[in-house]
Write a protein that holds these residues in place. Structure first.
Motif, PDB file in Angstrom:
ATOM      1  N   PHE A 331      43.567 108.075  19.138  1.00 15.43           N
ATOM      2  CA  PHE A 331      42.304 107.848  19.841  1.00 15.43           C
ATOM      3  C   PHE A 331      42.471 108.124  21.328  1.00 15.43           C
ATOM      4  CE2 PHE A 331      44.630 103.869  19.616  1.00 15.43           C
ATOM      5  CZ  PHE A 331      44.577 103.384  20.923  1.00 15.43           C
ATOM      6  N   SER A 332      41.366 108.328  21.997  1.00 13.94           N
ATOM      7  CA  SER A 332      41.372 108.577  23.436  1.00 13.94           C
ATOM      8  C   SER A 332      40.769 107.384  24.159  1.00 13.94           C
ATOM      9  CB  SER A 332      40.546 109.828  23.761  1.00 13.94           C
ATOM     10  OG  SER A 332      39.178 109.596  23.448  1.00 13.94           O
ATOM     11  N   GLY A 333      40.963 107.343  25.463  1.00 13.13           N
ATOM     12  CA  GLY A 333      40.388 106.270  26.252  1.00 13.13           C
ATOM     13  C   GLY A 333      38.873 106.341  26.284  1.00 13.13           C
ATOM     14  N   GLU A 334      38.334 107.560  26.197  1.00 15.61           N
ATOM     15  CA  GLU A 334      36.878 107.726  26.209  1.00 15.61           C
ATOM     16  C   GLU A 334      36.240 107.097  24.979  1.00 15.61           C
ATOM     17  OE1 GLU A 334      39.086 110.154  26.867  1.00 15.61           O
ATOM     18  OE2 GLU A 334      38.722 110.054  29.036  1.00 15.61           O
ATOM     19  N   ALA A 335      36.967 107.068  23.871  1.00 14.96           N
ATOM     20  CA  ALA A 335      36.417 106.514  22.627  1.00 14.96           C
ATOM     21  C   ALA A 335      36.337 104.996  22.663  1.00 14.96           C
ATOM     22  CB  ALA A 335      37.268 106.954  21.430  1.00 14.96           C
ATOM     23  N   PHE A 336      37.087 104.375  23.576  1.00 14.68           N
ATOM     24  CA  PHE A 336      37.099 102.911  23.628  1.00 14.68           C
ATOM     25  C   PHE A 336      35.897 102.418  24.426  1.00 14.68           C
ATOM     26  CE2 PHE A 336      38.415  98.632  24.517  1.00 14.68           C
ATOM     27  CZ  PHE A 336      39.192  98.289  23.419  1.00 14.68           C
ATOM     28  N   PRO A 337      35.057 101.563  23.821  1.00 11.83           N
ATOM     29  CA  PRO A 337      33.845 101.085  24.511  1.00 11.83           C
ATOM     30  C   PRO A 337      34.180 100.347  25.807  1.00 11.83           C
ATOM     31  CG  PRO A 337      33.817 100.494  22.184  1.00 11.83           C
ATOM     32  CD  PRO A 337      35.185 100.995  22.476  1.00 11.83           C
ATOM     33  N   GLY A 338      33.287 100.449  26.781  1.00 17.60           N
ATOM     34  CA  GLY A 338      33.475  99.765  28.054  1.00 17.60           C
ATOM     35  C   GLY A 338      33.068  98.305  27.978  1.00 17.60           C
ATOM     36  N   PRO A 339      33.325  97.546  29.031  1.00 16.23           N
ATOM     37  CA  PRO A 339      33.018  96.109  29.055  1.00 16.23           C
ATOM     38  C   PRO A 339      31.546  95.795  28.801  1.00 16.23           C
ATOM     39  CG  PRO A 339      34.403  96.718  30.917  1.00 16.23           C
ATOM     40  CD  PRO A 339      33.977  97.992  30.283  1.00 16.23           C
ATOM     41  N   ASP A 340      30.658  96.702  29.179  1.00 21.26           N
ATOM     42  CA  ASP A 340      29.236  96.448  28.964  1.00 21.26           C
ATOM     43  C   ASP A 340      28.866  96.468  27.494  1.00 21.26           C
ATOM     44  OD1 ASP A 340      29.899  99.210  29.069  1.00 21.26           O
ATOM     45  OD2 ASP A 340      27.768  99.725  29.166  1.00 21.26           O
ATOM     46  N   ALA A 358      45.852 104.530  27.287  1.00 19.29           N
ATOM     47  CA  ALA A 358      46.293 103.300  27.956  1.00 19.29           C
ATOM     48  C   ALA A 358      45.776 103.243  29.386  1.00 19.29           C
ATOM     49  CB  ALA A 358      47.822 103.217  27.940  1.00 19.29           C
ATOM     50  N   LYS A 359      45.907 104.346  30.108  1.00 22.09           N
ATOM     51  CA  LYS A 359      45.455 104.374  31.503  1.00 22.09           C
ATOM     52  C   LYS A 359      43.940 104.214  31.603  1.00 22.09           C
ATOM     53  CE  LYS A 359      45.678 107.092  35.761  1.00 22.09           C
ATOM     54  NZ  LYS A 359      44.284 106.755  36.105  1.00 22.09           N
ATOM     55  N   ALA A 360      43.206 104.925  30.729  1.00 25.42           N
ATOM     56  CA  ALA A 360      41.741 104.879  30.787  1.00 25.42           C
ATOM     57  C   ALA A 360      41.215 103.487  30.449  1.00 25.42           C
ATOM     58  CB  ALA A 360      41.161 105.916  29.832  1.00 25.42           C
ATOM     59  N   ILE A 361      41.791 102.846  29.432  1.00 22.50           N
ATOM     60  CA  ILE A 361      41.324 101.520  29.014  1.00 22.50           C
ATOM     61  C   ILE A 361      41.645 100.485  30.081  1.00 22.50           C
ATOM     62  CG2 ILE A 361      41.590  99.701  27.281  1.00 22.50           C
ATOM     63  CD1 ILE A 361      42.163 101.974  25.239  1.00 22.50           C
ATOM     64  N   LYS A 362      42.858 100.577  30.658  1.00 20.63           N
ATOM     65  CA  LYS A 362      43.222  99.637  31.720  1.00 20.63           C
ATOM     66  C   LYS A 362      42.278  99.782  32.912  1.00 20.63           C
ATOM     67  CE  LYS A 362      47.578  98.738  32.464  1.00 20.63           C
ATOM     68  NZ  LYS A 362      48.992  98.795  32.905  1.00 20.63           N
ATOM     69  N   ASP A 363      41.948 101.020  33.259  1.00 17.48           N
ATOM     70  CA  ASP A 363      41.025 101.258  34.383  1.00 17.48           C
ATOM     71  C   ASP A 363      39.645 100.672  34.087  1.00 17.48           C
ATOM     72  OD1 ASP A 363      42.988 102.525  35.811  1.00 17.48           O
ATOM     73  OD2 ASP A 363      42.316 104.557  35.333  1.00 17.48           O
ATOM     74  N   LYS A 364      39.204 100.790  32.833  1.00 14.79           N
ATOM     75  CA  LYS A 364      37.884 100.281  32.460  1.00 14.79           C
ATOM     76  C   LYS A 364      37.800  98.759  32.562  1.00 14.79           C
ATOM     77  CE  LYS A 364      36.388 103.769  29.058  1.00 14.79           C
ATOM     78  NZ  LYS A 364      36.030 103.985  27.636  1.00 14.79           N
ATOM     79  N   TYR A 365      38.907  98.087  32.211  1.00 13.43           N
ATOM     80  CA  TYR A 365      38.838  96.636  32.014  1.00 13.43           C
ATOM     81  C   TYR A 365      39.530  95.794  33.088  1.00 13.43           C
ATOM     82  CZ  TYR A 365      36.502  96.842  27.525  1.00 13.43           C
ATOM     83  OH  TYR A 365      35.557  97.025  26.530  1.00 13.43           O
ATOM     84  N   LYS A 366      40.218  96.403  34.039  1.00 16.30           N
ATOM     85  CA  LYS A 366      40.958  95.588  35.001  1.00 16.30           C
ATOM     86  C   LYS A 366      40.035  94.710  35.861  1.00 16.30           C
ATOM     87  CE  LYS A 366      41.394  99.516  38.201  1.00 16.30           C
ATOM     88  NZ  LYS A 366      42.374 100.459  38.820  1.00 16.30           N
ATOM     89  N   LYS A 371      37.111  87.667  35.617  1.00 18.57           N
ATOM     90  CA  LYS A 371      35.988  87.034  34.922  1.00 18.57           C
ATOM     91  C   LYS A 371      36.428  86.274  33.666  1.00 18.57           C
ATOM     92  CE  LYS A 371      32.996  90.894  36.329  1.00 18.57           C
ATOM     93  NZ  LYS A 371      32.132  92.000  35.848  1.00 18.57           N
ATOM     94  N   GLY A 372      37.747  86.333  33.348  1.00 16.96           N
ATOM     95  CA  GLY A 372      38.235  85.569  32.202  1.00 16.96           C
ATOM     96  C   GLY A 372      38.862  86.400  31.104  1.00 16.96           C
ATOM     97  N   LEU A 373      39.034  87.716  31.300  1.00 22.00           N
ATOM     98  CA  LEU A 373      39.647  88.557  30.276  1.00 22.00           C
ATOM     99  C   LEU A 373      41.163  88.489  30.374  1.00 22.00           C
ATOM    100  CD1 LEU A 373      39.385  90.746  28.036  1.00 22.00           C
ATOM    101  CD2 LEU A 373      39.548  92.434  29.885  1.00 22.00           C
ATOM    102  N   ASP A 374      41.831  88.222  29.249  1.00 23.84           N
ATOM    103  CA  ASP A 374      43.292  88.279  29.173  1.00 23.84           C
ATOM    104  C   ASP A 374      43.649  89.714  28.773  1.00 23.84           C
ATOM    105  OD1 ASP A 374      46.005  87.956  28.749  1.00 23.84           O
ATOM    106  OD2 ASP A 374      45.791  85.997  27.819  1.00 23.84           O
ATOM    107  N   LEU A 375      44.122  90.497  29.731  1.00 28.65           N
ATOM    108  CA  LEU A 375      44.345  91.928  29.536  1.00 28.65           C
ATOM    109  C   LEU A 375      45.824  92.264  29.592  1.00 28.65           C
ATOM    110  CD1 LEU A 375      43.149  94.852  29.375  1.00 28.65           C
ATOM    111  CD2 LEU A 375      43.168  94.848  31.889  1.00 28.65           C
ATOM    112  N   SER A 376      46.285  93.004  28.569  1.00 23.57           N
ATOM    113  CA  SER A 376      47.669  93.477  28.555  1.00 23.57           C
ATOM    114  C   SER A 376      47.705  94.834  27.871  1.00 23.57           C
ATOM    115  CB  SER A 376      48.570  92.486  27.810  1.00 23.57           C
ATOM    116  OG  SER A 376      49.891  92.989  27.711  1.00 23.57           O
ATOM    117  N   ILE A 377      47.970  95.884  28.632  1.00 25.41           N
ATOM    118  CA  ILE A 377      48.088  97.247  28.093  1.00 25.41           C
ATOM    119  C   ILE A 377      49.504  97.713  28.412  1.00 25.41           C
ATOM    120  CG2 ILE A 377      47.127  99.580  28.058  1.00 25.41           C
ATOM    121  CD1 ILE A 377      45.062  97.552  27.270  1.00 25.41           C
ATOM    122  N   THR A 378      50.372  97.786  27.408  1.00 24.81           N
ATOM    123  CA  THR A 378      51.781  98.083  27.649  1.00 24.81           C
ATOM    124  C   THR A 378      52.311  99.151  26.704  1.00 24.81           C
ATOM    125  OG1 THR A 378      52.451  96.285  26.163  1.00 24.81           O
ATOM    126  CG2 THR A 378      52.238  95.749  28.502  1.00 24.81           C
TER     127      THR A 378
END
Length: 509
Positions: A331-340, A358-366, A371-378
């Motif tokens: 999958f690509s980062g573009e395919a992963f839905p954004g926070p909205d 990984a880079k695209a999703i981290k950029d979208k959600y950092k 706001k309360g999101l537990d984020l870990s992209i490794t």
């Protein structure tokens, strides 16, 4: 949201259909700040008033083996999105805790406490008395303490009559690997049995509606109908589920998490399933998962490694709060839905995934972290890594905190070298180049080389700890299992126990 000492938060607990409360008693300022969170003895159908806040007290638990104990643990000092700030009061306790948990789980103990209190007092008293009694009970060749809480399949085989289980008032977990006519009636009639593991049961229909189970691990082969009790919150189905399988769960699985291997069966009765875990996945179509389980709040995917398509369909899971992947690609980062598109997401952990995604999703959600999101992209992986590690059982070592890239590479190469040498043995035997005795000697030498290689790797830095030791053993177990199968076809029987003795005698880790 960062909590402060004394903050009281409420969360809606699905099983209770009420709010529960907790208090932050301490903040530990470390590299990753921690909050000590105390569960409180309060529930309500709406948020508490100021008067109720003033009267709140700690929840003292005495269910099962807990004795007047607090549910007080350190968690990440990041309040999940769905927790609601109710007020601030001086901490109700000042004692420190040495307990740590992965995430906020308020409501769990109060549910367990209420369940415990619903059991007749005489039975609860008997449980508590037996919990302190280590008097041996001898049944056949088995000796167990009266306080025994778990019985496995080895012990069960020694019992000619399962009525002997009544001699263990603290029994809470049972694991069986063959049919027992009286087992299910016993489980259905015992309010303390909260976990059952059942393999090779030979049943097409299983009814557990009268039980008090919370966890059920069940071999699905041949099973066509399963009736679950109201309290069960975790169901793991192993083996191959029948296309006819129908699962009857409270409200279509509204409070249930189900775990499957390889893939999730389409329609099986869990139309309102809350949580889904898929392990050992190779090819997953998220569109099919979303169509079958549209009310998911939790989705966790572990690859072998695996590929997932139609990842964009995640946005259809409007109730999703937890999503994690491990060794999943395609999958690509573009395919992963954004926070909205996933507004309720509070936990997003993705490990070993395509580097660009990984880079695209981290950029979208950092920006969602405050706001309360537990984020870990490794462990972002490049295509070259995947090509090289697709069949490498030590691939998880690459990127593990205390293991160097060189050590991970050496482990992979040792595996490949051992596998190639073992795979060549059957042809050498068939061509007459190797006798049975020579094949046995060659296997022993390969196990020796395998063990010594890890001894050498560990000698300088001592990086092989409990987890790595088990992984090295498991990989060897798989290698020897494959060798047993191929050599048996060539007329050679392998004594695996003798080879494991070689491993145990030689290993220094």
């Amino acid at each position: 949201m960062k909590p402060n000492t004394g903050d009281i938060y409420c969360v809606f607990v699905e099983q209770l259909q009420r709010y529960a409360a907790c208090q932050v008693t301490r903040i530990e300022e470390k590299t990753k700040p921690l909050a000590a969170v105390l569960e409180l003895d309060w529930t309500g159908d709406k948020l508490p008033t100021e008067e109720e806040l003033d009267k709140m007290k700690p929840l003292y638990c005495d269910y099962y083996f807990w004795n007047n104990r607090l549910d007080h643990s350190y968690v990440t000092a990041q309040v999940p999105k769905h927790y609601i700030f109710a007020g601030n009061r001086p901490p109700l306790i000042t004692e420190e805790t040495n307990s740590y948990t992965a995430n906020w789980h308020i409501g769990r103990s109060i549910v367990s406490q209420l369940k415990w209190q619903s059991i007749p007092e005489a039975r609860r008293r008997s449980f508590k008395e037996a919990a302190k009694d280590n008097t041996p009970v001898v049944v056949g060749d088995v000796q167990l303490a009266r306080s025994t809480s778990a019985v496995n399949h080895v012990a069960l085989r020694q019992f000619s009559d399962l009525s002997v289980l009544e001699q263990f008032p603290c029994l809470t977990r049972i694991a069986a690997d063959r049919p027992y006519e009286s087992l299910l009636p016993f489980v259905n009639g015992n309010p303390f049995i909260y976990e059952l593991q059942l393999e090779n049961h030979g049943c097409t229909s299983i009814d557990l509606r009268s039980s008090s189970l919370e966890r059920l691990i069940l071999q699905a082969d041949g099973l066509e109908e399963l009736y679950l009790n109201k309290e069960v919150t975790f169901l793991s189905l192993t083996g191959t589920p029948s296309p006819k399988l129908k699962i009857h769960a409270e409200n279509g699985g509204q409070w249930l998490t189900a775990a499957f291997t390889d893939n999730a069966p389409p329609v099986c009765g869990l139309e309102r399933l809350a949580g889904l875990h898929v392990t050992g996945a190779k090819e997953l179509d998220l569109e099919l998962i979303v169509r079958s389980y549209p009310h998911l709040k939790e989705l966790r995917l572990w690859g072998k490694p695996g590929n997932v398509v139609n990842l964009q369909q995640l946005e259809q899971l409007t109730n999703l709060t937890i999503f994690s992947t491990y060794d999943m690609f395609g999958f690509s980062g573009e395919a992963f839905p954004g926070p909205d598109r996933l507004p309720d997401l509070t936990w997003l952990w993705m490990t070993s995934l395509p580097a660009d995604a990984a880079k695209a999703i981290k950029d979208k959600y950092k920006k969602e972290v405050p706001k309360g999101l537990d984020l870990s992209i490794t462990k972002p992986r490049k295509p070259e890594w995947l090509a090289e590690n697709l069949n490498n059982p030590f691939r998880d070592w690459d990127g593990r905190e205390h293991i160097t890239a060189v050590q991970a590479k050496k482990a992979m190469n040792q595996y490949k070298k051992t596998l190639a040498a073992m795979s060549a043995l059957p042809e050498q035997i068939r061509s007459g180049g190797l006798t049975a005795a020579e094949a046995e000697s060659a296997l022993d030498a390969l196990v020796s080389d395998y063990t010594k290689a890890f001894n050498q790797m560990d000698r300088r830095s001592c990086f092989i700890e409990t987890v790595e030791r088990e992984e090295i053993y498991t990989v060897l177990e798989d290698l020897l299992s494959g060798a047993q199968e191929t050599l048996s076809a060539a007329g050679i029987e392998v004594d695996a126990d003798k080879l494991f003795d070689t491993f145990d005698k030689l290993r220094d880790f």
